[in-house]
Structure formats: C-alpha cells, structure tokens
Design a protein around this motif. Structure first.
Motif, PDB file in Angstrom:
ATOM      1  N   GLY A  68       0.830  -1.200   0.000  1.00  0.00           N
ATOM      2  CA  GLY A  68       0.000   0.000   0.000  1.00  0.00           C
ATOM      3  C   GLY A  68       0.863   1.246   0.000  1.00  0.00           C
ATOM      4  O   GLY A  68       2.058   1.199   0.315  1.00  0.00           O
ATOM      5  N   VAL A  71       0.960   7.150   3.400  1.00  0.00           N
ATOM      6  CA  VAL A  71       0.399   8.476   3.198  1.00  0.00           C
ATOM      7  C   VAL A  71       0.716   9.351   4.400  1.00  0.00           C
ATOM      8  O   VAL A  71       0.480   8.960   5.542  1.00  0.00           O
ATOM      9  CB  VAL A  71      -1.133   8.377   3.010  1.00  0.00           C
ATOM     10  CG1 VAL A  71      -1.746   9.759   2.904  1.00  0.00           C
ATOM     11  CG2 VAL A  71      -1.463   7.543   1.788  1.00  0.00           C
ATOM     12  N   ARG A  73      -0.653  12.006   6.235  1.00  0.00           N
ATOM     13  CA  ARG A  73      -1.951  12.654   6.374  1.00  0.00           C
ATOM     14  C   ARG A  73      -1.749  14.039   6.970  1.00  0.00           C
ATOM     15  O   ARG A  73      -1.160  14.181   8.027  1.00  0.00           O
ATOM     16  CB  ARG A  73      -2.868  11.830   7.285  1.00  0.00           C
ATOM     17  CG  ARG A  73      -3.048  10.389   6.887  1.00  0.00           C
ATOM     18  CD  ARG A  73      -4.181  10.141   5.916  1.00  0.00           C
ATOM     19  NE  ARG A  73      -5.390  10.818   6.210  1.00  0.00           N
ATOM     20  CZ  ARG A  73      -6.505  10.254   6.654  1.00  0.00           C
ATOM     21  NH1 ARG A  73      -6.545   8.973   6.903  1.00  0.00           N
ATOM     22  NH2 ARG A  73      -7.579  10.968   6.851  1.00  0.00           N
ATOM     23  N   TYR A  82      -0.308   5.494   8.219  1.00  0.00           N
ATOM     24  CA  TYR A  82      -1.438   5.220   7.323  1.00  0.00           C
ATOM     25  C   TYR A  82      -0.926   4.604   6.031  1.00  0.00           C
ATOM     26  O   TYR A  82      -0.110   5.206   5.336  1.00  0.00           O
ATOM     27  CB  TYR A  82      -2.182   6.511   6.986  1.00  0.00           C
ATOM     28  CG  TYR A  82      -2.933   7.090   8.151  1.00  0.00           C
ATOM     29  CD1 TYR A  82      -4.271   6.780   8.352  1.00  0.00           C
ATOM     30  CD2 TYR A  82      -2.310   7.945   9.045  1.00  0.00           C
ATOM     31  CE1 TYR A  82      -4.970   7.310   9.419  1.00  0.00           C
ATOM     32  CE2 TYR A  82      -2.993   8.482  10.113  1.00  0.00           C
ATOM     33  CZ  TYR A  82      -4.318   8.161  10.294  1.00  0.00           C
ATOM     34  OH  TYR A  82      -5.008   8.691  11.357  1.00  0.00           O
ATOM     35  N   GLU A  83      -1.434   3.422   5.696  1.00  0.00           N
ATOM     36  CA  GLU A  83      -1.099   2.756   4.447  1.00  0.00           C
ATOM     37  C   GLU A  83      -2.374   2.660   3.613  1.00  0.00           C
ATOM     38  O   GLU A  83      -3.305   1.943   3.969  1.00  0.00           O
ATOM     39  CB  GLU A  83      -0.540   1.356   4.718  1.00  0.00           C
ATOM     40  CG  GLU A  83      -0.163   0.605   3.470  1.00  0.00           C
ATOM     41  CD  GLU A  83       0.331  -0.814   3.762  1.00  0.00           C
ATOM     42  OE1 GLU A  83       0.620  -1.527   2.785  1.00  0.00           O
ATOM     43  OE2 GLU A  83       0.403  -1.212   4.937  1.00  0.00           O
ATOM     44  N   LEU A  84      -2.425   3.413   2.511  1.00  0.00           N
ATOM     45  CA  LEU A  84      -3.590   3.400   1.622  1.00  0.00           C
ATOM     46  C   LEU A  84      -3.657   2.055   0.911  1.00  0.00           C
ATOM     47  O   LEU A  84      -2.700   1.633   0.268  1.00  0.00           O
ATOM     48  CB  LEU A  84      -3.509   4.539   0.608  1.00  0.00           C
ATOM     49  CG  LEU A  84      -4.687   4.686  -0.357  1.00  0.00           C
ATOM     50  CD1 LEU A  84      -5.978   4.994   0.396  1.00  0.00           C
ATOM     51  CD2 LEU A  84      -4.382   5.790  -1.364  1.00  0.00           C
ATOM     52  N   HIS A  87      -7.907   2.576  -4.177  1.00  0.00           N
ATOM     53  CA  HIS A  87      -8.631   3.780  -4.570  1.00  0.00           C
ATOM     54  C   HIS A  87      -9.407   3.517  -5.861  1.00  0.00           C
ATOM     55  O   HIS A  87      -9.019   2.662  -6.648  1.00  0.00           O
ATOM     56  CB  HIS A  87      -7.673   4.952  -4.770  1.00  0.00           C
ATOM     57  CG  HIS A  87      -6.766   4.768  -5.938  1.00  0.00           C
ATOM     58  ND1 HIS A  87      -5.633   3.988  -5.871  1.00  0.00           N
ATOM     59  CD2 HIS A  87      -6.832   5.225  -7.206  1.00  0.00           C
ATOM     60  CE1 HIS A  87      -5.042   3.992  -7.047  1.00  0.00           C
ATOM     61  NE2 HIS A  87      -5.744   4.730  -7.885  1.00  0.00           N
ATOM     62  N   GLU A  96     -11.963   5.507   1.193  1.00  0.00           N
ATOM     63  CA  GLU A  96     -10.556   5.524   1.577  1.00  0.00           C
ATOM     64  C   GLU A  96     -10.273   4.369   2.538  1.00  0.00           C
ATOM     65  O   GLU A  96     -10.555   4.471   3.727  1.00  0.00           O
ATOM     66  CB  GLU A  96     -10.199   6.822   2.293  1.00  0.00           C
ATOM     67  CG  GLU A  96     -10.236   8.058   1.443  1.00  0.00           C
ATOM     68  CD  GLU A  96      -9.900   9.276   2.271  1.00  0.00           C
ATOM     69  OE1 GLU A  96      -8.754   9.763   2.185  1.00  0.00           O
ATOM     70  OE2 GLU A  96     -10.778   9.730   3.019  1.00  0.00           O
ATOM     71  N   TYR A  98      -7.650   2.305   4.681  1.00  0.00           N
ATOM     72  CA  TYR A  98      -6.299   2.424   5.226  1.00  0.00           C
ATOM     73  C   TYR A  98      -6.022   1.320   6.232  1.00  0.00           C
ATOM     74  O   TYR A  98      -6.913   0.941   7.010  1.00  0.00           O
ATOM     75  CB  TYR A  98      -6.115   3.753   5.975  1.00  0.00           C
ATOM     76  CG  TYR A  98      -6.057   4.959   5.093  1.00  0.00           C
ATOM     77  CD1 TYR A  98      -4.870   5.342   4.492  1.00  0.00           C
ATOM     78  CD2 TYR A  98      -7.194   5.735   4.874  1.00  0.00           C
ATOM     79  CE1 TYR A  98      -4.808   6.468   3.677  1.00  0.00           C
ATOM     80  CE2 TYR A  98      -7.132   6.862   4.064  1.00  0.00           C
ATOM     81  CZ  TYR A  98      -5.944   7.216   3.474  1.00  0.00           C
ATOM     82  OH  TYR A  98      -5.881   8.315   2.677  1.00  0.00           O
TER      83      TYR A  98
END
Length: 173
Positions: A68, A71, A73, A82-84, A87, A96, A98
């Motif tokens: 991922g 991010v 933020r 935070y790992e996206l 999308h 979203e 995460y």
C-alpha cells in the motif's frame, strides 16, 4: 441469481408473463415502473441495478500485501502510520481504505472529525475508543461503524501493537 434463473422462472417470480419478459429483453416494449419493480423483486436486486452503466465501470484496484501507499496525512497525529490500500477514480462515492498502525511513540488522540461514515476493524492490540461522549473497549476482531462528523479517536492504549483497518466513505462533490 439472474445467471442461474431461466426466463420462465424469472417471469413467474416477478408475476409477469413470459411473452412480456421476452418483448422487454428484445427491446420491443419499454417496461413500466411497476414492471421494473416486479422484475427487481424477482431478481432480488434494487431497481437501480437496471440503470447502472456497468460497461463503463472499469475501476479496479489490486494492492499486494505490504505494498500500500504510505500516506502523510495532513494534520495526522505523530506515530500513526497510514497505508492506503486502494482507490477508485470514478463514481460518486469516495472510499478511503487504510491500514493504520500505531508506532511505539503513538499517543491517544480523540479529536478526529471529518465528513462521512467510518468503519474500523481492529486487527491487534487493545484500546479504549471514544466516540462523542461514549467510550468503548475494543480489541482484535472488534469493529466500529459510525458517523465521522462527531469527535472520535483512541482514548487509551491498553496493549499493543495496535493496528486496524479504517475505511472512510464520503460522497464526492
């Protein structure tokens, strides 16, 4: 379900004649709203399914484990990673997902607040989670779903490491 159902079975389940269903399928007649509602009931789907542009819905996202996008933020709390996880670029619903990991220096933070709905699924650790004026004890396997416009966040970290899936749903403007 539709792929498993014959035309005759669908006509019977919907309460319309087989000949009417055949004429609709061939584009010879335009069904009334009542007929569409009956067909939707027979298929166990919402009426809106008939109006979706499925051919143009091509968004698809595959993120391999551990791949991922990390991010930063804006305004995020220090040591909350935070790992996206995916999308989509089209549609009117913005999602979203995460993977959130609290790093060793992370502190509780209870003033998250933003538009949309939030779903949390805790994978590890034990925390007290505050939502508006309520606090609940959560641990691995527990989930929360709430309106994110109220103040919310981790009130107390009881044991770590803490990680959870966080999915925020909002409408695109």
């Amino acid at each position: 379900m539709a792929a498993e159902m014959s035309g005759g079975a669908l006509a019977q389940a919907s309460g319309i004649s087989s000949s009417m269903l055949s004429r609709i399928e061939r584009g010879l007649v335009s069904p009334s709203v009542e007929t569409l509602e009956r067909l939707a009931q027979g298929l166990h789907v919402p009426v809106s399914r008939f109006f979706g542009d499925q051919a143009r819905r091509t968004d698809f996202c595959h993120v391999r484990a551990g791949r991922g996008v990390l991010v930063d933020r804006i305004g995020a709390v220090a040591d909350y990673r935070y790992e996206l996880l995916g999308h989509l670029l089209s549609g009117n619903l913005f999602v979203e997902p995460y993977m959130v990991t609290l790093l060793p220096g992370a502190d509780p933070y209870v003033t998250f607040q933003h538009p949309g709905l939030k779903f949390l699924y805790f994978l590890s650790g034990e925390v007290s989670y505050r939502y508006a004026g309520k606090t609940v004890e959560v641990g691995a396997g527990d989930s929360l779903l709430f309106d994110a416009t109220a103040l919310h966040g981790i009130d107390t970290i009881h044991s770590g490491p803490v990680s959870y899936l966080s999915v925020v749903f909002t409408l695109r403007e």
